[in-house]
Design a protein around this motif. Structure first.
Motif, PDB file in Angstrom:
ATOM      1  N   ALA A  16       0.804  -1.222   0.000  1.00 17.12           N
ATOM      2  CA  ALA A  16       0.000   0.000   0.000  1.00 17.12           C
ATOM      3  C   ALA A  16       0.839   1.275   0.000  1.00 17.12           C
ATOM      4  O   ALA A  16       0.425   2.290  -0.574  1.00 17.12           O
ATOM      5  CB  ALA A  16      -0.923   0.006   1.215  1.00 17.12           C
ATOM      6  N   ALA A  17       2.009   1.264   0.642  1.00 19.22           N
ATOM      7  CA  ALA A  17       2.786   2.493   0.831  1.00 19.22           C
ATOM      8  C   ALA A  17       3.385   2.979  -0.475  1.00 19.22           C
ATOM      9  O   ALA A  17       3.837   2.191  -1.309  1.00 19.22           O
ATOM     10  CB  ALA A  17       3.884   2.255   1.860  1.00 19.22           C
ATOM     11  N   ARG A  18       3.416   4.315  -0.628  1.00 18.05           N
ATOM     12  CA  ARG A  18       3.977   4.919  -1.831  1.00 18.05           C
ATOM     13  C   ARG A  18       5.184   5.791  -1.520  1.00 18.05           C
ATOM     14  O   ARG A  18       6.140   5.813  -2.271  1.00 18.05           O
ATOM     15  CB  ARG A  18       2.912   5.749  -2.544  1.00 18.05           C
ATOM     16  CG  ARG A  18       1.700   4.938  -3.013  1.00 18.05           C
ATOM     17  CD  ARG A  18       0.877   5.753  -3.992  1.00 18.05           C
ATOM     18  NE  ARG A  18       1.601   5.964  -5.236  1.00 18.05           N
ATOM     19  CZ  ARG A  18       1.477   7.046  -6.013  1.00 18.05           C
ATOM     20  NH1 ARG A  18       0.671   8.024  -5.637  1.00 18.05           N
ATOM     21  NH2 ARG A  18       2.157   7.157  -7.137  1.00 18.05           N
ATOM     22  N   ARG A  23       7.581   4.385   3.711  1.00 20.29           N
ATOM     23  CA  ARG A  23       7.505   2.956   3.409  1.00 20.29           C
ATOM     24  C   ARG A  23       8.517   2.157   4.224  1.00 20.29           C
ATOM     25  O   ARG A  23       8.172   1.155   4.858  1.00 20.29           O
ATOM     26  CB  ARG A  23       7.759   2.743   1.910  1.00 20.29           C
ATOM     27  CG  ARG A  23       7.780   1.283   1.451  1.00 20.29           C
ATOM     28  CD  ARG A  23       8.184   1.215  -0.011  1.00 20.29           C
ATOM     29  NE  ARG A  23       8.264  -0.151  -0.495  1.00 20.29           N
ATOM     30  CZ  ARG A  23       7.260  -0.816  -1.044  1.00 20.29           C
ATOM     31  NH1 ARG A  23       6.085  -0.229  -1.156  1.00 20.29           N
ATOM     32  NH2 ARG A  23       7.415  -2.056  -1.470  1.00 20.29           N
ATOM     33  N   TRP A  24       9.762   2.600   4.252  1.00 20.47           N
ATOM     34  CA  TRP A  24      10.795   1.807   4.908  1.00 20.47           C
ATOM     35  C   TRP A  24      10.820   2.024   6.409  1.00 20.47           C
ATOM     36  O   TRP A  24      11.168   1.123   7.162  1.00 20.47           O
ATOM     37  CB  TRP A  24      12.160   2.116   4.277  1.00 20.47           C
ATOM     38  CG  TRP A  24      12.198   1.694   2.839  1.00 20.47           C
ATOM     39  CD1 TRP A  24      12.320   2.487   1.747  1.00 20.47           C
ATOM     40  CD2 TRP A  24      12.043   0.362   2.348  1.00 20.47           C
ATOM     41  NE1 TRP A  24      12.258   1.749   0.596  1.00 20.47           N
ATOM     42  CE2 TRP A  24      12.093   0.427   0.935  1.00 20.47           C
ATOM     43  CE3 TRP A  24      11.861  -0.890   2.942  1.00 20.47           C
ATOM     44  CZ2 TRP A  24      11.971  -0.686   0.119  1.00 20.47           C
ATOM     45  CZ3 TRP A  24      11.736  -2.003   2.135  1.00 20.47           C
ATOM     46  CH2 TRP A  24      11.795  -1.901   0.747  1.00 20.47           C
ATOM     47  N   ILE A  71      -2.650   5.980   6.996  1.00 19.88           N
ATOM     48  CA  ILE A  71      -3.184   7.349   6.979  1.00 19.88           C
ATOM     49  C   ILE A  71      -2.082   8.349   6.629  1.00 19.88           C
ATOM     50  O   ILE A  71      -2.282   9.275   5.820  1.00 19.88           O
ATOM     51  CB  ILE A  71      -3.806   7.682   8.346  1.00 19.88           C
ATOM     52  CG1 ILE A  71      -5.022   6.786   8.598  1.00 19.88           C
ATOM     53  CG2 ILE A  71      -4.193   9.156   8.415  1.00 19.88           C
ATOM     54  CD1 ILE A  71      -5.593   6.898  10.000  1.00 19.88           C
ATOM     55  N   TRP A  72      -0.912   8.178   7.208  1.00 15.97           N
ATOM     56  CA  TRP A  72       0.230   9.060   6.960  1.00 15.97           C
ATOM     57  C   TRP A  72       0.628   9.008   5.484  1.00 15.97           C
ATOM     58  O   TRP A  72       0.843  10.057   4.844  1.00 15.97           O
ATOM     59  CB  TRP A  72       1.381   8.607   7.856  1.00 15.97           C
ATOM     60  CG  TRP A  72       2.600   9.476   7.812  1.00 15.97           C
ATOM     61  CD1 TRP A  72       2.716  10.737   7.299  1.00 15.97           C
ATOM     62  CD2 TRP A  72       3.894   9.130   8.316  1.00 15.97           C
ATOM     63  NE1 TRP A  72       3.992  11.202   7.452  1.00 15.97           N
ATOM     64  CE2 TRP A  72       4.738  10.239   8.071  1.00 15.97           C
ATOM     65  CE3 TRP A  72       4.410   7.995   8.962  1.00 15.97           C
ATOM     66  CZ2 TRP A  72       6.084  10.242   8.451  1.00 15.97           C
ATOM     67  CZ3 TRP A  72       5.745   7.990   9.347  1.00 15.97           C
ATOM     68  CH2 TRP A  72       6.564   9.101   9.088  1.00 15.97           C
ATOM     69  N   ASP A  73       0.739   7.808   4.939  1.00 17.36           N
ATOM     70  CA  ASP A  73       1.142   7.655   3.546  1.00 17.36           C
ATOM     71  C   ASP A  73       0.084   8.229   2.599  1.00 17.36           C
ATOM     72  O   ASP A  73       0.414   8.891   1.607  1.00 17.36           O
ATOM     73  CB  ASP A  73       1.367   6.177   3.238  1.00 17.36           C
ATOM     74  CG  ASP A  73       1.856   5.950   1.814  1.00 17.36           C
ATOM     75  OD1 ASP A  73       3.040   6.227   1.539  1.00 17.36           O
ATOM     76  OD2 ASP A  73       1.039   5.489   0.982  1.00 17.36           O
ATOM     77  N   TRP A  74      -1.170   7.984   2.890  1.00 15.54           N
ATOM     78  CA  TRP A  74      -2.263   8.495   2.051  1.00 15.54           C
ATOM     79  C   TRP A  74      -2.261  10.028   2.021  1.00 15.54           C
ATOM     80  O   TRP A  74      -2.428  10.656   0.979  1.00 15.54           O
ATOM     81  CB  TRP A  74      -3.586   7.952   2.573  1.00 15.54           C
ATOM     82  CG  TRP A  74      -4.799   8.316   1.760  1.00 15.54           C
ATOM     83  CD1 TRP A  74      -4.833   8.838   0.498  1.00 15.54           C
ATOM     84  CD2 TRP A  74      -6.155   8.170   2.177  1.00 15.54           C
ATOM     85  NE1 TRP A  74      -6.116   9.023   0.084  1.00 15.54           N
ATOM     86  CE2 TRP A  74      -6.960   8.624   1.101  1.00 15.54           C
ATOM     87  CE3 TRP A  74      -6.758   7.708   3.334  1.00 15.54           C
ATOM     88  CZ2 TRP A  74      -8.357   8.623   1.171  1.00 15.54           C
ATOM     89  CZ3 TRP A  74      -8.147   7.697   3.394  1.00 15.54           C
ATOM     90  CH2 TRP A  74      -8.931   8.146   2.330  1.00 15.54           C
ATOM     91  N   ALA A  75      -2.050  10.620   3.198  1.00 15.82           N
ATOM     92  CA  ALA A  75      -2.069  12.079   3.284  1.00 15.82           C
ATOM     93  C   ALA A  75      -0.893  12.712   2.536  1.00 15.82           C
ATOM     94  O   ALA A  75      -0.980  13.857   2.088  1.00 15.82           O
ATOM     95  CB  ALA A  75      -2.040  12.517   4.739  1.00 15.82           C
TER      96      ALA A  75
END
Length: 255
Positions: A16-18, A23-24, A71-75
């Motif tokens: 899911a992470a971008r 991500r790491w 949530i953090w990655d999406w934002a």
């Protein structure tokens, strides 16, 4: 297959992470938690005093880290493609479902669902042989049995001990009491005389409450020295001078 369930948060996150930095960083935290969860889950008898408690806390921490990371990655990104959205949805569903399962798990270990609270709680483990073994030199195991209740509210391991070096039967109990005190830290109360049917003798008992939160249980040990000359039967196997019985339970309270 249990270990596959523990990998779900990490796999969902990596799919899911971008944002590379997020991500790491989050992935490393989830990987550490997963390794720790596997270590505790398969630690066996040696981690009985904190196994369920740590499993619940670490899985809950993994859910919080996963959901916060999503949530953090999406934002911080523009949303991503189909793969990212599918992984986010699966991660979110896993997090919500895991919290409900953990709540059920905790309530079960606390005995909430038991008809009799005294018999509820975490299924106890069978006491391990290393609670007694290795024996002092000159003593040997003449018989050895284990048993548990149907609900595993208690489990026992019983050893019948004989002397192989000529130690008088009336001194075997003393050697075992000293051995249990030195190796296991057991503190025994005063001796008591017991008689039942065709066997009698002297019994010493020790009890302690051990374990953290969901893993609390009562651990008992009984050392019984047979009166010399009694007939051998299931309570007194051939050659045995003493029995040592360990019991883990929710039902017998230490006084």
């Amino acid at each position: 297959m249990f270990w596959l369930i523990l990998l779900v948060p990490l796999v969902c996150w990596l799919l899911a992470a971008r944002a590379p930095r997020t991500r790491w960083r989050v992935g490393a935290v989830l990987a550490v938690l997963t390794v720790a969860e596997l270590g505790v889950a398969y630690g066996g008898w040696r981690v009985r005093h904190f196994q369920h408690s740590l499993e619940v806390l670490m899985i809950a921490a993994g859910v919080v880290v996963l959901l916060a990371g999503l949530i953090w990655d999406w934002a911080g990104t523009d949303g991503g493609g189909v793969q990212h959205w599918i992984a986010r949805v699966l991660g979110g569903l896993y997090g919500v479902l895991a919290l409900f399962v953990l709540l059920y798990f905790v309530l079960g270990d606390l005995g909430v669902f038991a008809e009799d609270q005294a018999y509820g709680g975490k299924a106890v483990a069978t006491p391990d042989a290393e609670l007694l073994l290795p024996l002092p030199a000159g003593l040997t195991v003449a018989d050895h049995t284990t048993s548990c209740s149907n609900t595993r509210s208690y489990c026992m391991r019983t050893f019948a001990i004989a002397a192989a070096d000529g130690t008088p039967d009336d001194q075997v109990a003393g050697r075992l009491l000293a051995h249990l005190g030195d190796s296991g830290g057991w503190t025994f109360g005063s001796a008591g005389e017991e008689r039942l049917a065709d066997w009698s003798g002297t019994r010493w008992r020790a009890c302690r409450t051990a374990g953290w939160w969901l893993d609390r249980q009562n651990e008992n040990v009984s050392v019984f020295a047979f009166t010399p000359g009694i007939p051998h039967n299931r309570f007194a196997p051939a050659r045995a001078a003493v029995t040592v019985e360990f019991m883990f339970s929710h039902t017998q309270v230490c006084e």
